[in-house]
Design a protein around this motif. Structure first.
Motif, PDB file in Angstrom:
ATOM      1  N   ILE A 123      39.410  44.495  35.986  1.00  0.00           N
ATOM      2  CA  ILE A 123      40.257  43.526  37.003  1.00  0.00           C
ATOM      3  C   ILE A 123      38.580  41.802  37.796  1.00  0.00           C
ATOM      4  CG2 ILE A 123      40.560  43.637  39.453  1.00  0.00           C
ATOM      5  CD1 ILE A 123      42.366  46.049  37.996  1.00  0.00           C
ATOM      6  N   VAL A 124      37.680  42.790  37.545  1.00  0.00           N
ATOM      7  CA  VAL A 124      36.519  42.179  38.073  1.00  0.00           C
ATOM      8  C   VAL A 124      36.364  40.940  37.273  1.00  0.00           C
ATOM      9  CG1 VAL A 124      33.618  42.054  39.257  1.00  0.00           C
ATOM     10  CG2 VAL A 124      35.094  44.026  39.721  1.00  0.00           C
ATOM     11  N   GLN A 125      36.177  41.419  35.789  1.00  0.00           N
ATOM     12  CA  GLN A 125      36.329  39.725  34.819  1.00  0.00           C
ATOM     13  C   GLN A 125      37.068  39.246  34.949  1.00  0.00           C
ATOM     14  OE1 GLN A 125      35.785  41.918  31.550  1.00  0.00           O
ATOM     15  NE2 GLN A 125      33.584  42.880  31.642  1.00  0.00           N
ATOM     16  N   GLU A 126      38.170  39.126  34.781  1.00  0.00           N
ATOM     17  CA  GLU A 126      39.577  38.611  35.079  1.00  0.00           C
ATOM     18  C   GLU A 126      39.421  37.438  36.729  1.00  0.00           C
ATOM     19  OE1 GLU A 126      41.469  37.385  32.626  1.00  0.00           O
ATOM     20  OE2 GLU A 126      40.188  38.858  31.399  1.00  0.00           O
ATOM     21  N   ILE A 127      39.406  38.186  37.808  1.00  0.00           N
ATOM     22  CA  ILE A 127      39.125  37.681  38.854  1.00  0.00           C
ATOM     23  C   ILE A 127      37.233  36.460  39.062  1.00  0.00           C
ATOM     24  CG2 ILE A 127      38.281  37.945  42.032  1.00  0.00           C
ATOM     25  CD1 ILE A 127      39.702  40.156  41.434  1.00  0.00           C
ATOM     26  N   ARG A 128      36.930  37.023  38.436  1.00  0.00           N
ATOM     27  CA  ARG A 128      35.075  36.289  38.405  1.00  0.00           C
ATOM     28  C   ARG A 128      35.880  34.408  37.700  1.00  0.00           C
ATOM     29  NH1 ARG A 128      33.137  38.123  42.167  1.00  0.00           N
ATOM     30  NH2 ARG A 128      32.246  39.912  42.588  1.00  0.00           N
ATOM     31  N   LYS A 129      36.514  35.084  36.385  1.00  0.00           N
ATOM     32  CA  LYS A 129      36.728  33.876  35.456  1.00  0.00           C
ATOM     33  C   LYS A 129      37.359  33.132  36.718  1.00  0.00           C
ATOM     34  CE  LYS A 129      37.686  36.438  31.261  1.00  0.00           C
ATOM     35  NZ  LYS A 129      38.794  36.876  30.599  1.00  0.00           N
ATOM     36  N   MET A 130      38.649  32.823  37.279  1.00  0.00           N
ATOM     37  CA  MET A 130      39.386  32.325  38.085  1.00  0.00           C
ATOM     38  C   MET A 130      38.067  31.695  39.001  1.00  0.00           C
ATOM     39  SD  MET A 130      41.967  33.152  40.755  1.00  0.00           S
ATOM     40  CE  MET A 130      42.374  31.873  41.629  1.00  0.00           C
ATOM     41  N   ASP A 131      37.892  32.329  39.691  1.00  0.00           N
ATOM     42  CA  ASP A 131      37.146  31.876  41.399  1.00  0.00           C
ATOM     43  C   ASP A 131      35.958  32.854  41.461  1.00  0.00           C
ATOM     44  OD1 ASP A 131      35.817  31.542  43.215  1.00  0.00           O
ATOM     45  OD2 ASP A 131      37.489  32.104  44.258  1.00  0.00           O
ATOM     46  N   HIS A 132      34.705  32.342  41.014  1.00  0.00           N
ATOM     47  CA  HIS A 132      33.410  33.534  40.612  1.00  0.00           C
ATOM     48  C   HIS A 132      32.721  33.891  41.467  1.00  0.00           C
ATOM     49  CE1 HIS A 132      29.094  34.025  39.906  1.00  0.00           C
ATOM     50  NE2 HIS A 132      29.470  34.393  38.546  1.00  0.00           N
ATOM     51  N   ASP A 133      33.636  33.098  43.167  1.00  0.00           N
ATOM     52  CA  ASP A 133      32.711  33.315  43.738  1.00  0.00           C
ATOM     53  C   ASP A 133      33.559  34.658  45.209  1.00  0.00           C
ATOM     54  OD1 ASP A 133      30.875  31.681  44.112  1.00  0.00           O
ATOM     55  OD2 ASP A 133      31.806  30.072  44.301  1.00  0.00           O
ATOM     56  N   THR A 134      34.641  34.832  44.855  1.00  0.00           N
ATOM     57  CA  THR A 134      35.538  36.176  44.976  1.00  0.00           C
ATOM     58  C   THR A 134      35.126  37.018  45.985  1.00  0.00           C
ATOM     59  OG1 THR A 134      37.572  35.054  44.284  1.00  0.00           O
ATOM     60  CG2 THR A 134      38.180  37.239  45.109  1.00  0.00           C
ATOM     61  N   ARG A 135      34.949  37.605  47.052  1.00  0.00           N
ATOM     62  CA  ARG A 135      33.995  38.661  47.237  1.00  0.00           C
ATOM     63  C   ARG A 135      35.581  40.108  46.528  1.00  0.00           C
ATOM     64  NH1 ARG A 135      34.423  36.616  52.355  1.00  0.00           N
ATOM     65  NH2 ARG A 135      32.768  35.389  52.507  1.00  0.00           N
ATOM     66  N   ILE A 136      34.674  40.652  46.182  1.00  0.00           N
ATOM     67  CA  ILE A 136      35.327  42.084  45.812  1.00  0.00           C
ATOM     68  C   ILE A 136      34.574  43.118  46.086  1.00  0.00           C
ATOM     69  CG2 ILE A 136      36.420  43.296  43.649  1.00  0.00           C
ATOM     70  CD1 ILE A 136      35.602  40.615  42.371  1.00  0.00           C
ATOM     71  N   LEU A 137      35.355  44.143  46.732  1.00  0.00           N
ATOM     72  CA  LEU A 137      34.837  45.334  46.674  1.00  0.00           C
ATOM     73  C   LEU A 137      35.663  46.359  46.815  1.00  0.00           C
ATOM     74  CD1 LEU A 137      35.331  43.377  49.508  1.00  0.00           C
ATOM     75  CD2 LEU A 137      35.249  44.997  51.386  1.00  0.00           C
TER      76      LEU A 137
END
Ligand code: B12
Length: 222
Positions: free
Chosen positions: A173-187
């Motif tokens: 999930i982290v990888q897919e989110i980073r592909k879309m927007d690298h700067d999203t804060r993920i907790l």
């Protein structure tokens, strides 16, 4: 601890939802987590104390018994139901008026995982701290998180997992989110994860409790 709070913990531990509930048979006719939580609030007990020393403590007890094979899934379900019923009374206390939103956090329990009590608490605390919360529910895969982020760009994301078999999905999930927007804060959060795992999968922050996560994000936007 007040006797009422101990009674709430007892009701959660044994899955006693309310007076009408016939379960467990030896508590038939007695008040349950529902009525006792309402009563505790009316008597002026502090909501945070009812939550942590009563409700969460009861849940921990049933979890311990489950790992010792002393209770099984149906009992855990009754405890979960008792907890979510009681939580309805606590919720309004954590929701502030209508202050300006600090930002948006998209939360969900990761794919394959149906545990939502902790995730719901996280949502409640964020809402109370002035954040808009988009709750994607349970069993949420990477595509759903990404789709929600596309609808609300710039949001932060909170992932919850309670199983060692599902925490592994966080990485994807982290990888897919980073592909879309690298700067999203993920907790991330949930019993089996920790800061080391958080760093390993490339998430930004781990907190063992909702309060820590709220302070972290508040600082980020301050
Ligand atoms: C209730 C419960 C259930 C209920 C869930 C009901 C519901 N609506 O959530 C039911 C009966 C459905 C259930 C099912 C199962 N469960 Co269960 N369950 C529990 C139990 C007893 C309590 C979990 C809970 O709600 N705790 C209370 C909340 C408040 O705490 P929490 O979730 O940890 O959340 C806190 C923090 O972790 C944090 N947090 C959580 N998420 C996040 C996210 C972010 C972003 C942040 C910052 C913080 C954060 O904040 C919260 C508040 O402080 C735990 C035991 C335990 N003590 O944890 C077992 C437990 C998690 N379950 C377990 C198991 C094995 C299962 C089943 C596989 C059993 C089975 N054989 O079918 C299934 C799996 C179903 C599935 N696919 O998900 C094991 C997991 C073992 C492991 N390490 O993988 C546990 C640990 C029990 C045990 N001791 O063995 N379960």
């Amino acid at each position: 601890m007040s006797e009422l709070i101990e009674q709430i913990a007892h009701c959660i531990e044994f899955g006693k939802i309310n007076t009408a509930s016939p379960y467990p048979p030896d508590m038939r006719g007695q008040e349950g987590a529902d009525e006792l939580t309402k009563k505790a609030l009316e008597q002026g007990e502090e909501p945070g104390k009812i939550l942590n020393e009563g409700m969460v403590a009861g849940m921990e007890r049933v979890g311990k018994k489950f790992s010792e094979n002393k209770v099984f899934v149906p009992q855990m379900l009754m405890s979960a139901k008792a907890m979510s019923t009681a939580m309805q009374h606590i919720k309004p206390y954590f929701l502030s008026g209508s202050v300006k939103r600090k930002g948006t956090i998209i939360i969900g329990t990761v794919a394959g995982d149906l545990h939502d009590i902790g995730k719901n608490l996280v949502g409640m605390m964020f809402e109370g701290a002035g954040w808009e919360v988009i709750d994607l529910g349970v069993d949420v895969n990477a595509e759903k998180f990404v789709a929600a982020l596309k609808e609300k760009p710039g949001s932060s994301v909170g992932l919850s997992a309670l199983l060692t078999t599902t925490m592994v999905h966080m990485e994807n999930i982290v990888q897919e989110i980073r592909k879309m927007d690298h700067d999203t804060r993920i907790l991330i959060g949930g019993a089996p994860v920790n800061m080391e795992f958080c760093k390993k999968i490339g998430a930004d922050y781990y907190s063992p409790d909702p309060q820590g996560a709220v302070s972290y994000l508040n600082q980020q936007v301050a």
